[in-house]
Enzyme design. Structure first.
Site, PDB file in Angstrom:
ATOM      1  N   GLU A  54       0.809  -1.218   0.000  1.00 11.15           N
ATOM      2  CA  GLU A  54       0.000   0.000   0.000  1.00 11.15           C
ATOM      3  C   GLU A  54       0.845   1.271   0.000  1.00 11.15           C
ATOM      4  O   GLU A  54       0.597   2.191  -0.774  1.00 11.15           O
ATOM      5  CB  GLU A  54      -0.925   0.008   1.227  1.00 11.15           C
ATOM      6  N   SER A  55       1.826   1.341   0.886  1.00 10.51           N
ATOM      7  CA  SER A  55       2.483   2.630   1.131  1.00 10.51           C
ATOM      8  C   SER A  55       3.993   2.576   1.216  1.00 10.51           C
ATOM      9  O   SER A  55       4.624   3.627   1.394  1.00 10.51           O
ATOM     10  CB  SER A  55       1.957   3.217   2.451  1.00 10.51           C
TER      11      SER A  55
END
Length: 460
Positions: free
Chosen positions: A121-122
């Site tokens: 995700e990040s």
């Protein structure tokens, strides 16, 4: 068969995804004719053997299936060979966040290996913001974040708070698993939303697994689960690909203080003799490097070693930090496009004849604000669409209409939940009660509410 390796200059270690590795050096070669200064070059195993990786994945597979195929294999080689700089970065950060992830994954009884999802995700960056305006370690969109209790305004975005966003992500993942009864589908739904997974299931003829519905999901989601599996492999077998775990980052020892008034980070940091960067790292959810004055105050994380000296001079320090930049920031907060500071939210349902300019004039806001609040790329709206409108001051259109407030037989006032409402929003509509009091009065264990639900907002 000789094992193949590649020696590359560290500054050239990152390849484009279309690059190929040519002329690898094998162990059977004579290396006497090569000069590789240790400070300038690194030793990279060439493309890993498919069957070997498949076998290794079986060894670490737990509750989440780790199917191996050519799609996953391509991502393994991307992280192991082509973008080693990125892989070194996430290895370096893992100890900052994995203990926190494991704590909440255990609390909610879901698989520990889901901690790798935050990497996809990040990249383990709590302040990451995507092109779609998803935010934080777990990349929550605004609406989903609010649904799971993550407060967002001009000053604060709890999607960037590692602890609060991790707990929200665990709750969401558990809910997705309860929907589909399958972790691969739950992971895919985390990326694309449960509605899109249900649609793909229908289009596939009601197949039951991710790889069976694979052709029917969005292109990004087709890559999402394979990336997760590849990251799970790399994080468990980094040493086999010559990733050295040095210069790892660790969380500093922290303590907390409760701040009930406005606080300016730089002034506070100067008073307690710490770097402002330490405060920002410990409190990424505070977007403006200040704490706004709120009814319930704010719990600020600080380095543990300054807590004692702070308490000795608490009043003087907080007084100094409450006087710098407040008026300027408040003025900026009020005038910034898309700001919700000092405003209350209502939901406008688009009717025939409505255009953004007309709606903006009715509520005394700007067209740019409406577009920002609703993630609109242009001025196109459709009949029946719900638009979030944030109003301030005397321009506010009353949101306490007779359809929203009802009186019970015992005289208590009850609010009828509207589409888009959150408990935080409702507690701000009725300034005489706090969020915690609202939950207690209505015997709510979570922040989940739904349109049409009646909530007690006053006992008189």
């Amino acid at each position: 068969m000789a094992t193949c390796f590649l020696f590359v200059k560290k500054s050239d270690a990152k390849f484009n995804t279309t690059d190929s590795i040519t002329n690898p050096i094998t162990l059977s070669d004579t290396l006497d004719n090569y000069y590789f200064p240790a400070s300038d070059y690194e030793f990279i195993p060439a493309e890993a053997d498919f069957d070997l990786i498949k076998d290794r994945l079986k060894c670490i597979e737990n509750e989440v299936p780790l199917h191996y195929n050519n799609r996953v294999h391509a991502f393994v080689n991307y992280f192991a060979v082509k973008d080693r700089e990125y892989t070194r970065m996430i290895i370096k950060r893992k100890n900052l966040y994995f203990p926190l992830f494991e704590k909440y994954l255990k609390k909610y009884g879901i698989p520990e290996e889901l901690k790798y999802l935050s990497i996809v995700e990040s990249g383990l960056n709590p302040t990451a913001v995507s092109r779609a305006r998803a935010v934080g370690l777990w990349q929550f969109m605004s609406y989903t974040g609010r649904h799971y209790g993550l407060h967002q305004d001009w000053y604060i975005d709890e999607r960037m708070d590692p602890e609060k966003s991790t707990e929200a992500a665990c709750r969401y993942l558990k809910q997705l698993y309860n929907m589909f009864g399958d972790w691969e589908l739950a992971i895919a739904a985390y990326n694309t939303g449960p509605g899109n997974i249900r649609k793909a299931i229908r289009r596939s003829g009601y197949k039951k697994s991710f790889w069976e519905i694979y052709p029917y999901v969005h292109r990004e989601t087709r890559a999402y689960l394979p990336q997760f599996i590849a990251i799970a492999y790399i994080m468990n077998y980094a040493h086999e690909h010559n990733f050295v775990e040095n210069n790892l980052e660790y969380s500093m020892e922290v303590d907390t203080i409760h701040v009930s008034k406005y606080l300016h980070f730089q002034t506070f940091a100067n008073q307690v003799n710490i770097c402002i960067e330490d405060l920002q790292t410990l409190n990424p959810g505070l977007k403006r490097s200040v704490i706004p004055e709120t009814k319930n105050g704010y719990t600020l994380k600080i380095p543990a070693d300054i807590k004692e000296s702070f308490e000795l001079n608490r009043l003087a320090i907080l007084d100094s930090a409450s006087k710098v930049g407040r008026k300027e920031l408040e003025q900026l907060a009020v005038n910034t496009v898309g700001s919700t500071y000092g405003r209350e939210k209502i939901v406008h349902r688009v009717r025939s004849g409505d255009v953004l300019g007309k709606i903006a004039e009715r509520y005394n806001v700007r067209v740019a604000d409406i577009r920002q609040w609703n993630n609109l790329r242009n001025n196109t709206i459709r009949i029946g669409q719900h638009l979030n409108i944030w109003q301030s001051g005397s321009s506010r259109v009353s949101t306490r209409s007779t359809t929203q407030i009802v009186t019970a037989q015992n005289g208590s006032k009850m609010y009828v939940v509207q589409p888009g409402d959150t408990l935080w929003d409702i507690s701000r509509k009725f300034s005489e009660i706090s969020l915690d009091e609202l939950k207690k009065m209505n015997k709510l264990k979570t922040n989940n509410i739904k349109p049409g639900q009646k909530l007690i907002v006053s006992l008189k």
